[in-house]
Design a protein around this motif. Sequence first.
Motif, PDB file in Angstrom:
ATOM      1  N   SER A 184       0.821  -1.204   0.000  1.00 26.11           N
ATOM      2  CA  SER A 184       0.000   0.000   0.000  1.00 26.11           C
ATOM      3  C   SER A 184       0.859   1.261   0.000  1.00 26.11           C
ATOM      4  N   LEU A 185       1.909   1.279   0.804  1.00 29.26           N
ATOM      5  CA  LEU A 185       2.773   2.464   0.885  1.00 29.26           C
ATOM      6  C   LEU A 185       3.536   2.688  -0.416  1.00 29.26           C
ATOM      7  N   VAL A 186       3.951   1.606  -1.070  1.00 23.16           N
ATOM      8  CA  VAL A 186       4.640   1.737  -2.353  1.00 23.16           C
ATOM      9  C   VAL A 186       3.695   2.338  -3.398  1.00 23.16           C
ATOM     10  N   VAL A 187       2.470   1.842  -3.446  1.00 24.40           N
ATOM     11  CA  VAL A 187       1.484   2.386  -4.393  1.00 24.40           C
ATOM     12  C   VAL A 187       1.167   3.835  -4.045  1.00 24.40           C
ATOM     13  N   PHE A 188       1.099   4.160  -2.761  1.00 23.59           N
ATOM     14  CA  PHE A 188       0.849   5.539  -2.356  1.00 23.59           C
ATOM     15  C   PHE A 188       1.971   6.462  -2.820  1.00 23.59           C
ATOM     16  N   ALA A 189       3.212   5.974  -2.743  1.00 31.97           N
ATOM     17  CA  ALA A 189       4.342   6.776  -3.235  1.00 31.97           C
ATOM     18  C   ALA A 189       4.180   7.044  -4.726  1.00 31.97           C
ATOM     19  N   LYS A 190       3.734   6.022  -5.465  1.00 29.07           N
ATOM     20  CA  LYS A 190       3.478   6.212  -6.900  1.00 29.07           C
ATOM     21  C   LYS A 190       2.319   7.182  -7.120  1.00 29.07           C
ATOM     22  N   CYS A 191       1.322   7.153  -6.234  1.00 24.48           N
ATOM     23  CA  CYS A 191       0.209   8.101  -6.332  1.00 24.48           C
ATOM     24  C   CYS A 191       0.703   9.538  -6.202  1.00 24.48           C
ATOM     25  N   LEU A 192       1.665   9.758  -5.316  1.00 30.31           N
ATOM     26  CA  LEU A 192       2.224  11.099  -5.132  1.00 30.31           C
ATOM     27  C   LEU A 192       2.971  11.553  -6.380  1.00 30.31           C
ATOM     28  N   ILE A 193       3.733  10.628  -6.969  1.00 36.28           N
ATOM     29  CA  ILE A 193       4.435  10.942  -8.220  1.00 36.28           C
ATOM     30  C   ILE A 193       3.418  11.269  -9.310  1.00 36.28           C
ATOM     31  N   PHE A 194       2.367  10.464  -9.370  1.00 40.13           N
ATOM     32  CA  PHE A 194       1.277  10.664 -10.340  1.00 40.13           C
ATOM     33  C   PHE A 194       0.630  12.033 -10.150  1.00 40.13           C
ATOM     34  N   GLY A 224      -3.457  -1.294  -4.461  1.00 36.82           N
ATOM     35  CA  GLY A 224      -2.894  -0.504  -3.368  1.00 36.82           C
ATOM     36  C   GLY A 224      -3.666   0.738  -3.001  1.00 36.82           C
ATOM     37  N   TYR A 225      -4.434   1.282  -3.953  1.00 37.28           N
ATOM     38  CA  TYR A 225      -5.153   2.532  -3.708  1.00 37.28           C
ATOM     39  C   TYR A 225      -6.628   2.293  -3.379  1.00 37.28           C
ATOM     40  N   GLY A 241      -5.354  15.604   8.515  1.00 43.82           N
ATOM     41  CA  GLY A 241      -5.291  16.890   7.822  1.00 43.82           C
ATOM     42  C   GLY A 241      -4.386  16.873   6.611  1.00 43.82           C
ATOM     43  N   VAL A 242      -3.220  16.248   6.756  1.00 44.77           N
ATOM     44  CA  VAL A 242      -2.235  16.237   5.666  1.00 44.77           C
ATOM     45  C   VAL A 242      -2.583  15.181   4.621  1.00 44.77           C
ATOM     46  N   PHE A 243      -2.705  13.942   5.051  1.00 44.48           N
ATOM     47  CA  PHE A 243      -2.891  12.854   4.091  1.00 44.48           C
ATOM     48  C   PHE A 243      -4.324  12.780   3.560  1.00 44.48           C
ATOM     49  N   GLY A 244      -5.295  13.258   4.342  1.00 39.43           N
ATOM     50  CA  GLY A 244      -6.659  13.329   3.834  1.00 39.43           C
ATOM     51  C   GLY A 244      -6.762  14.300   2.664  1.00 39.43           C
ATOM     52  N   THR A 245      -6.054  15.430   2.785  1.00 39.84           N
ATOM     53  CA  THR A 245      -6.037  16.408   1.692  1.00 39.84           C
ATOM     54  C   THR A 245      -5.347  15.844   0.457  1.00 39.84           C
ATOM     55  N   ILE A 246      -4.245  15.133   0.677  1.00 36.62           N
ATOM     56  CA  ILE A 246      -3.538  14.506  -0.445  1.00 36.62           C
ATOM     57  C   ILE A 246      -4.443  13.491  -1.137  1.00 36.62           C
ATOM     58  N   GLY A 247      -5.158  12.695  -0.353  1.00 36.40           N
ATOM     59  CA  GLY A 247      -6.076  11.714  -0.932  1.00 36.40           C
ATOM     60  C   GLY A 247      -7.155  12.364  -1.761  1.00 36.40           C
ATOM     61  N   ASP A 248      -7.665  13.483  -1.288  1.00 36.76           N
ATOM     62  CA  ASP A 248      -8.673  14.242  -2.033  1.00 36.76           C
ATOM     63  C   ASP A 248      -8.107  14.737  -3.359  1.00 36.76           C
ATOM     64  N   LEU A 249      -6.877  15.240  -3.339  1.00 42.82           N
ATOM     65  CA  LEU A 249      -6.244  15.754  -4.551  1.00 42.82           C
ATOM     66  C   LEU A 249      -5.969  14.640  -5.566  1.00 42.82           C
ATOM     67  N   ILE A 250      -5.545  13.493  -5.068  1.00 43.95           N
ATOM     68  CA  ILE A 250      -5.254  12.372  -5.970  1.00 43.95           C
ATOM     69  C   ILE A 250      -6.524  11.899  -6.671  1.00 43.95           C
ATOM     70  N   VAL A 278      -5.767   8.049   4.267  1.00 43.71           N
ATOM     71  CA  VAL A 278      -5.426   8.171   5.686  1.00 43.71           C
ATOM     72  C   VAL A 278      -5.262   6.803   6.355  1.00 43.71           C
ATOM     73  N   ALA A 279      -6.119   5.836   5.992  1.00 44.53           N
ATOM     74  CA  ALA A 279      -6.200   4.565   6.713  1.00 44.53           C
ATOM     75  C   ALA A 279      -4.856   3.826   6.834  1.00 44.53           C
ATOM     76  N   PRO A 280      -4.118   3.590   5.737  1.00 50.06           N
ATOM     77  CA  PRO A 280      -2.840   2.876   5.888  1.00 50.06           C
ATOM     78  C   PRO A 280      -1.827   3.635   6.752  1.00 50.06           C
ATOM     79  N   ILE A 281      -1.848   4.982   6.690  1.00 47.06           N
ATOM     80  CA  ILE A 281      -0.906   5.765   7.485  1.00 47.06           C
ATOM     81  C   ILE A 281      -1.257   5.667   8.969  1.00 47.06           C
ATOM     82  N   VAL A 282      -2.555   5.733   9.291  1.00 46.46           N
ATOM     83  CA  VAL A 282      -2.984   5.581  10.688  1.00 46.46           C
ATOM     84  C   VAL A 282      -2.668   4.179  11.178  1.00 46.46           C
ATOM     85  N   TYR A 283      -2.858   3.174  10.313  1.00 52.68           N
ATOM     86  CA  TYR A 283      -2.523   1.798  10.706  1.00 52.68           C
ATOM     87  C   TYR A 283      -1.022   1.678  10.984  1.00 52.68           C
ATOM     88  N   LEU A 284      -0.198   2.286  10.147  1.00 53.54           N
ATOM     89  CA  LEU A 284       1.246   2.288  10.378  1.00 53.54           C
ATOM     90  C   LEU A 284       1.564   2.949  11.714  1.00 53.54           C
TER      91      LEU A 284
END
Length: 296
Positions: A105-115, A135-136, A239-248, A281-287
């Motif tokens: 999940s984290l690897v796919v999330f990193a690709k989401c950020l690049i995307f 992963g997403y 606040g941080v990752f929820g906004t990123i998820g919305d943008l993606i 947010v979910a995978p980051i909170v789980y981590l």
Amino acid sequence: MNETLKRGISGLVYIILLLSSILYSTESFILLFGIFLIIATFEFCNLVNLKKIVPVSFVVLAYFIISLISYYKTETDNYLSNLLEKPIQLGIDIDQLNVVLLVISLVVFAKCLIFLFNNKEQTVSSVWKYLYLLGYILLPFIFIVKISFGINDYNPKIIIGLFILIWTNDTFAFFVGKSIGKHKLFERISPKKTIEGFIGGIVFAVFAGYLISKLYIKPNPDFSNTSILIWTIIALIVGVFGTIGDLIESKFKRIAQVKDSGKIMPGHGGILDRLDSVIFVAPIVYLFYQILSYVS
């Protein structure tokens, strides 16, 4: 019907359904998010032009099999043993499985950020359509269920608290941005989001986290300060990752040239539109919970 009234009714139905399933039982919670996952998979397939039969079949099987293994392993072992009339144990290490799923999940999330930040990437390749699906879409729904168990047993207060933080962040980011927002956060993807709204959402989410830890979770007095710190960190993650998820999700919709991911919720769009923040947010909170468990 008035658009505001329509939006209010569908939003109320969504909240009642969500809270009822969370509070009623573990099974109802897992089942509801399994249904949400199926709908989200349909919506994602529409966004990226992916045929639906194989993806939907895959996520349904994976979601319920992993849920069965994760939360009912002992019952499953006993059932198989009685059925086959000999001792049976599924040779699966749950902790190792969780680590593998989290890494994917984290690897796919990193690709989401690049995307998200790559201006030139305006299409999704066939391979990455399936990897994003894994992963997403799939794994975040699994982690939504997993974090509801916290460190030990199922605790509905954890997942309700998380949704309260997300709703607080989204609501006040909108109102603060609309009231005093002047500087665009990411205009190319989401023209209405502002830096002021982003900061305002985080501030109010942190305050909501404080209230949750003091009034709702009600920890042992000896650990009250620790609980406040934990929920403050979760609020910052939201606040941080929820906004990123919305943008993606907004970028996926922009590429597909659609306003909403679906139409299942009148006035709100689709399930992905409602859960885009939770998904990231979910995978980051789980981590964070795993780190917390290790440290404690």
